[in-house]
Design a protein around this motif. Structure first.
Motif, short mmCIF file in Angstrom:
data_model
loop_
_atom_site.label_atom_id
_atom_site.label_comp_id
_atom_site.label_asym_id
_atom_site.label_seq_id
_atom_site.Cartn_x
_atom_site.Cartn_y
_atom_site.Cartn_z
N VAL A 62 53.26 3.78 70.93
CA VAL A 62 53.26 5.18 70.51
C VAL A 62 54.09 5.29 69.24
O VAL A 62 55.19 4.74 69.16
CB VAL A 62 53.85 6.08 71.60
N VAL A 63 53.56 6.01 68.24
CA VAL A 63 54.23 6.09 66.94
C VAL A 63 54.31 7.54 66.48
O VAL A 63 53.32 8.28 66.54
CB VAL A 63 53.48 5.26 65.87
N ASP A 64 55.50 7.95 66.04
CA ASP A 64 55.68 9.23 65.37
C ASP A 64 55.08 9.14 63.97
O ASP A 64 55.42 8.22 63.21
CB ASP A 64 57.17 9.56 65.24
N LEU A 65 54.22 10.08 63.63
CA LEU A 65 53.48 9.99 62.37
C LEU A 65 53.56 11.28 61.57
O LEU A 65 53.54 12.38 62.14
CB LEU A 65 52.01 9.68 62.64
N GLU A 66 53.62 11.15 60.26
CA GLU A 66 53.36 12.29 59.40
C GLU A 66 51.87 12.61 59.49
O GLU A 66 51.04 11.74 59.72
CB GLU A 66 53.76 11.97 57.96
N MET A 67 51.53 13.87 59.27
CA MET A 67 50.16 14.32 59.50
C MET A 67 49.14 13.53 58.68
O MET A 67 48.10 13.09 59.20
CB MET A 67 50.02 15.80 59.20
N ALA A 68 49.42 13.31 57.40
CA ALA A 68 48.46 12.59 56.56
C ALA A 68 48.24 11.17 57.08
O ALA A 68 47.11 10.67 57.09
CB ALA A 68 48.93 12.56 55.11
N ASP A 69 49.31 10.52 57.54
CA ASP A 69 49.16 9.17 58.08
C ASP A 69 48.37 9.19 59.39
O ASP A 69 47.58 8.27 59.66
CB ASP A 69 50.53 8.53 58.32
N ALA A 70 48.58 10.21 60.20
CA ALA A 70 47.81 10.32 61.45
C ALA A 70 46.33 10.45 61.15
O ALA A 70 45.49 9.83 61.83
CB ALA A 70 48.31 11.51 62.26
N MET A 71 45.99 11.24 60.16
CA MET A 71 44.58 11.44 59.81
C MET A 71 43.97 10.18 59.19
O MET A 71 42.85 9.78 59.52
CB MET A 71 44.44 12.63 58.87
N ARG A 72 44.71 9.53 58.33
CA ARG A 72 44.21 8.29 57.72
C ARG A 72 44.08 7.20 58.77
O ARG A 72 43.10 6.45 58.79
CB ARG A 72 45.16 7.82 56.61
N GLY A 73 45.06 7.10 59.64
CA GLY A 73 45.00 6.10 60.70
C GLY A 73 43.82 6.30 61.61
O GLY A 73 43.19 5.34 62.08
N CYS A 74 43.49 7.56 61.86
CA CYS A 74 42.33 7.86 62.70
C CYS A 74 41.04 7.44 61.99
O CYS A 74 40.17 6.79 62.58
CB CYS A 74 42.31 9.36 63.00
N ASP A 75 40.94 7.78 60.71
CA ASP A 75 39.75 7.42 59.94
C ASP A 75 39.56 5.90 59.86
O ASP A 75 38.43 5.41 59.83
CB ASP A 75 39.85 7.99 58.52
N GLU A 76 40.66 5.16 59.82
CA GLU A 76 40.59 3.70 59.68
C GLU A 76 40.47 2.98 61.02
O GLU A 76 40.40 1.75 61.06
CB GLU A 76 41.84 3.19 58.95
N GLY A 77 40.46 3.74 62.11
CA GLY A 77 40.35 3.10 63.41
C GLY A 77 41.63 2.45 63.89
O GLY A 77 41.60 1.57 64.77
N LEU A 78 42.76 2.88 63.35
CA LEU A 78 44.05 2.29 63.73
C LEU A 78 44.68 2.98 64.93
O LEU A 78 45.66 2.47 65.49
CB LEU A 78 45.03 2.36 62.55
N LEU A 79 44.14 4.13 65.32
CA LEU A 79 44.73 4.94 66.38
C LEU A 79 43.69 5.27 67.44
O LEU A 79 42.50 5.45 67.13
CB LEU A 79 45.31 6.24 65.82
N GLU A 80 44.14 5.37 68.67
CA GLU A 80 43.27 5.79 69.77
C GLU A 80 43.00 7.29 69.67
O GLU A 80 43.82 8.06 69.18
CB GLU A 80 43.95 5.49 71.11
N ARG A 81 41.85 7.69 70.16
CA ARG A 81 41.54 9.12 70.24
C ARG A 81 42.40 9.77 71.32
O ARG A 81 42.67 9.17 72.36
CB ARG A 81 40.06 9.33 70.57
#
Length: 374
Positions: free
Chosen positions: A92-111
């Motif tokens: 589990v990682v605390d993320l800034e919003m832009a990083d959360a969105m980029r990570g989601c787009d890149e498949g780095l984060l679970e839905r």
């Protein structure tokens, strides 16, 4: 005694490339714990202490799942490295919003399905309880926080800074400034100081002329800037007299004010209001325990417990009435929140979509600007 992974191995992962990666992971990856455990990654310092008291310890007591905390300074590099080599040990990682969105787009984060998060105590569904801007496809909303600037009042016995323009005014307010070593927020602050209306800041940054204008404004103070990377640094820099004023996260300054009685003053004019999220690293073998942690951490009660330790606003409406006084000192929290009516009057809301689209290009330009002599 419980086994713990060596921290130096964690920090070194991003430096390993090529065929050496699998051998490195096998040698330095996490050791098998005694019982269930996860690793939660956050920002350290006073926020890390608030997180520990409000979330980590209560979660472990309630579930029996051990939570190992690690600190980082943001970004996706370490998450990307773990996912790319298939050796995920952050959960589990605390993320800034832009990083959360980029990570989601890149498949780095679970839905993360918002409908799977617990309702408020009164039964209000999570979907209705979270502020709409606080939840994404791969991130559960945590806290509202702001980047502001603050100064040491002892160093300004006469006229004191009051606007974003004053931060850039070396003639009226001489002395070194602290700024985070990244383009985001610095570019926004530069345009605000240069007279761009708040509602036009991102439209201006979206043009070549606007970007030039922002960097030209940064040029006016560049030789007086001390760059920081971790959120704990600005309060220390101010206390030591290394700088006379610094950009900072509002909660870090608040805690220095109330816990250490530092003579710091926050200037809210032009604050950049941002949103924090919790993300789950894609491919974690501890997915269900990570989901349990996210669900626990993002209840209104948990968010309020953080907000009573550091002045960041809960992402859920149900958390707000629970934020009364500072747990350690009894100070009323409302006037210190970035979202209070007085403080938010001249706030710029971070446009995370702008940063998702432009982060790489602006990182490159900012790095080149840093190395260029004026």
């Amino acid at each position: 005694m419980k086994k713990r992974r060596p921290i130096h191995c964690t920090r070194a992962l991003v430096l390993v490339v090529g065929a050496a990666v699998p051998a490195f992971i096998q040698a330095c990856g996490p050791q098998a714990p005694e019982g269930p455990s996860i690793t939660a990654v956050s920002w350290g310092g006073s926020y890390g202490r608030a997180y520990r008291g409000a979330v980590q310890i209560p979660f472990m007591e309630e579930t029996g799942i051990r939570v190992d905390m690690e600190d980082y300074n943001g970004g996706l590099a370490q998450v990307r490295a773990q996912v790319d080599v298939g050796a995920v040990y952050w959960d589990v990682v605390d993320l800034e919003m832009a990083d959360a969105m980029r990570g989601c787009d890149e498949g780095l984060l679970e839905r993360i399905d918002i409908d799977m998060l617990p309702p408020a105590l009164d039964g209000t569904l999570a979907r209705e309880d979270f502020y709409p801007e606080m939840h994404g496809e791969c991130g559960a909303g945590m806290l509202f926080y702001s980047t502001v600037y603050a100064y040491n009042a002892d160093l300004f016995p006469g006229e004191q800074p009051a606007t974003m323009a004053d931060f850039f005014d070396l003639e009226e307010f001489p002395g070194r400034r602290g700024m985070r070593r990244v383009p985001q927020v610095n570019l926004e602050f530069a345009l605000i100081a240069d007279g761009v209306p708040l509602e036009d800041v991102y439209a201006t940054l979206g043009t070549p002329e606007g970007l030039d204008r922002a960097f030209d404004k940064l040029d006016t103070i560049k030789d007086q800037v001390v760059w920081w990377e971790a959120g704990a640094q600005p309060p220390q820099m101010l206390a030591d007299g290394e700088v006379v004023m610094s950009t900072a996260y509002n909660g870090r300054i608040f805690n220095a004010q109330v816990l250490e009685e530092q003579p710091f003053v926050i200037v809210w004019d032009g604050q950049v209001l941002d949103y924090g999220q919790l993300g789950i690293v894609a491919g974690t073998p501890r997915l269900e325990d990570a989901r349990r942690f996210v669900a626990f951490a993002t209840t209104g009660e948990s968010l309020a417990a953080i907000a009573r330790r550091i002045s960041y606003g809960p992402a859920r409406r149900s958390g707000e009435p629970l934020v009364t006084t500072h747990l350690a000192t009894g100070v009323e929290m409302a006037p210190h929140m970035p979202t209070s009516p007085d403080n938010i009057a001249r706030a710029l809301r971070n446009d995370w979509e702008f940063w998702v689209d432009n982060q790489d290009a602006l990182n490159e330009r900012f790095s080149a600007w840093l190395t260029r002599a004026n």
